[in-house]
Design an enzyme around this catalytic site. Structure first.
Site, PDB file in Angstrom:
ATOM      1  N   GLU A   1       0.818  -1.220   0.000  1.00  0.00           N
ATOM      2  CA  GLU A   1       0.000   0.000   0.000  1.00  0.00           C
ATOM      3  C   GLU A   1       0.852   1.271   0.000  1.00  0.00           C
ATOM      4  O   GLU A   1       0.688   2.165   0.829  1.00  0.00           O
ATOM      5  CB  GLU A   1      -0.975  -0.018   1.178  1.00  0.00           C
ATOM      6  CG  GLU A   1      -1.936  -1.194   1.089  1.00  0.00           C
ATOM      7  CD  GLU A   1      -2.961  -1.245   2.222  1.00  0.00           C
ATOM      8  OE1 GLU A   1      -3.047  -0.272   2.998  1.00  0.00           O
ATOM      9  OE2 GLU A   1      -3.658  -2.265   2.330  1.00  0.00           O
TER      10      GLU A   1
ATOM     11  N   GLU B   1      -5.522 -10.685  -1.477  1.00  0.00           N
ATOM     12  CA  GLU B   1      -6.393 -10.525  -0.309  1.00  0.00           C
ATOM     13  C   GLU B   1      -7.859 -10.491  -0.732  1.00  0.00           C
ATOM     14  O   GLU B   1      -8.598  -9.584  -0.368  1.00  0.00           O
ATOM     15  CB  GLU B   1      -6.042  -9.244   0.460  1.00  0.00           C
ATOM     16  CG  GLU B   1      -4.598  -9.130   0.886  1.00  0.00           C
ATOM     17  CD  GLU B   1      -4.294  -7.855   1.659  1.00  0.00           C
ATOM     18  OE1 GLU B   1      -5.246  -7.241   2.196  1.00  0.00           O
ATOM     19  OE2 GLU B   1      -3.115  -7.479   1.746  1.00  0.00           O
TER      20      GLU B   1
END
Length: 538
Positions: free
Chosen positions: A338, A450
């Site tokens: 991220e 994910e």
């Protein structure tokens, strides 16, 4: 944890699929799955991983949870156990006890472990990291006085650890009791000096400090006296002689008060000596929590270059220690997680508990450093960059791909890209297809890192998990897996990890407002499981 913007969808008692249109066979596909145990794992192409994110506590306390993971998956991603905040203690040391136990459990069950995650801006030990950088008001101050709080006092009949009694030792003792300490359990007490006020040097205690000639030194301490009208304190710093940096009497009060003075060191490693014999007969003085700061050194340590150097050292130590610790065991890592904000720029600001934004200090070079450190620690490991929202945010997708190309141009080993895909039943299939085509064009390994599919992506009030909604969810799982299989060449497919095991233990569950996973609260296969399986077979 993840931020995704959804198209509006709402209809009383039902769901309308916004921009993506109605999914096929949603009602027929809403029934619970009747697939055999391990059907997805059995349907995987050779070399492809099907993973689940799991937690150690549940794996060791819930047999149904553990049974699903070990029978259905061939890979596990630790939800939290290898994140910085879980391993790094407040003094910066590492504790892999839980992670090691989890790894052993997985290895004994024949499960690969994917390393998640080395550099992320959340779930950080900010107590330690803010001390490194001066964040959250901690400053870069280092107390040069050893045991300035007097808490360590191994022999109460002698000077406290780190300190020396230079004169009048019979008048110096350990101060105890809540009224006689400013904080903690101990102070230093001066009492019983002879008849009348004496010269300051008749009762002295102090210690040498580590500093350099010419540096500005600040000394602060707390003190109080039993008789405020006649008790005075004289402070000086010397190097074994009359080298006085501060003179003057300070009148003390009956209540604790902090006093501060500064001086310029005229020699290396001078002594800070507290002269306490100016008190009148019958007066007792207590001193506590002495702090000695090198203001010159602090200023130098606060420059952006100095702070960045310390952050770089922490990144190196963390990655080298962790990847080396699992070298030959964990074969692939999310090295940078991220990195990008939603506007496609490298994230340099964020707030919240446990947040520490590494790129604020290291900028674009964070990825270069992190990947190089990981590769040096285990040259055989596969190294991934991972991010969310790529299926709906083309600006972010393009920025990540451009960054990976830049890293490769710097000679950095980047083996793959992870796309998180925390999506919903209203996520357009066309956007998913576009993302996989763009990612596959990099030539790198691509993994869905994910995956979960919100059944209630807009958190509708009064939401009911109806057969129709379960059918939409089944179709979405099918479309995602099918798109991955069709748009990513076989040699580039690293695998798919579903972010969780059963709905109630999902981060999206939120007291029963969403049901995003393949298994329900009774660990039974949902229609979504069939959708996943069908996507593999297309």
């Amino acid at each position: 944890m993840k931020k995704i913007k959804w198209a509006a969808l709402a209809l009383s008692g039902a769901v309308v699929l916004g921009s993506c249109g109605k999914k096929d066979n949603e009602n027929a596909g809403g029934a619970p799955s009747k697939a055999a145990s391990g059907a997805v794992k059995a349907a995987l192409p050779s070399g492809m991983l099907f993973g689940m994110a799991a937690g150690y506590n549940l794996m060791t306390s819930n047999s149904d949870y553990a049974s699903v993971v070990t029978s259905e998956a061939n890979s596990v991603t630790f939800e939290n156990e290898l994140k910085y905040a879980s391993v790094v203690k407040n003094d910066g040391s590492f504790d892999y006890t839980t992670a090691d136990a989890f790894y052993t459990l997985c290895a004994n069950a024949g499960l690969d472990v994917f390393g998640h995650t080395l550099v992320w801006y959340q779930q950080q030990n900010t107590t330690y990291l803010n001390g490194i950088t001066g964040g959250s008001g901690s400053g870069n101050a280092v107390n040069l006085a050893t045991n300035g709080s007097f808490e360590t006092w191994s022999n109460p009949s002698a000077a406290p650890d780190g300190w020396g009694y230079y004169n009048g030792s019979t008048y110096l003792s350990q101060g105890t009791g809540s009224q006689n300490v400013q904080a903690g359990s101990n102070s230093i007490q001066i009492s019983g000096y002879g008849a009348g006020a004496g010269s300051g040097w008749h009762v002295q205690f102090g210690q040498a400090i580590s500093t350099t000639t010419g540096n500005q030194i600040k000394v602060s301490f707390y003190a109080k006296a039993s008789d405020a009208s006649n008790c005075y304190y004289q402070g000086e710093g010397n190097n074994g002689g009359d080298n006085v940096y501060y003179t003057g009497d300070i009148q003390l009060n009956a209540a604790w008060q902090q006093y501060t003075y500064t001086f310029t060191a005229s020699s290396n490693n001078p002594k800070i000596t507290l002269d306490m014999a100016r008190n009148a007969v019958g007066t007792t003085v207590w001193v506590d929590n002495i702090v000695v700061e090198d203001l010159t050194a602090e200023a130098a340590n606060s420059t952006p270059t100095a702070v960045a150097g310390r952050v770089d050292s922490v990144v190196h130590l963390w990655i080298n220690s962790t990847v080396s610790h699992y070298a030959g065991k964990i074969k692939a890592w999310d090295v940078v997680n991220e990195l990008f904000a939603d506007d496609g720029t490298i994230r340099v600001n964020a707030t919240g508990d446990g947040v520490f934004v590494w790129a604020k200090y290291l900028g674009k070079d964070l990825g270069v450093k992190a990947f190089n450190y990981a590769h040096a620690a285990d040259p055989t490991a596969l190294l991934f960059i991972n991010d969310y929202g790529l299926e709906t945010n083309t600006q972010k997708l393009d920025s990540l791909i451009a960054y990976v190309q830049w890293l490769k141009g710097q000679g950095v080993q980047v083996d793959g890209i992870g796309t998180q895909m925390h999506i919903g039943i209203n996520t357009p299939k066309t956007s998913v297809d576009y993302m996989f085509k763009k990612l596959a064009a990099t030539g790198l390994k691509i993994r869905i890192s994910e995956l979960d599919v919100s059944a209630n992506p807009t958190t509708l009030r009064g939401f009911v998990l109806s057969p129709a909604v379960l059918g939409y969810q089944r179709t979405t799982y099918q479309e995602v897996v099918s798109s991955y299989m069709q748009n990513v060449p076989a040699a580039q497919r690293y695998g798919i990890t579903v972010w969780g095991v059963d709905d109630p233990h999902s981060w999206k569950y939120k007291n029963g407002t969403d049901y995003p996973l393949l298994f329900d609260g009774e660990f039974k296969k949902k229609a979504a499981y069939d959708g996943f399986l069908q996507g593999l077979r297309q």
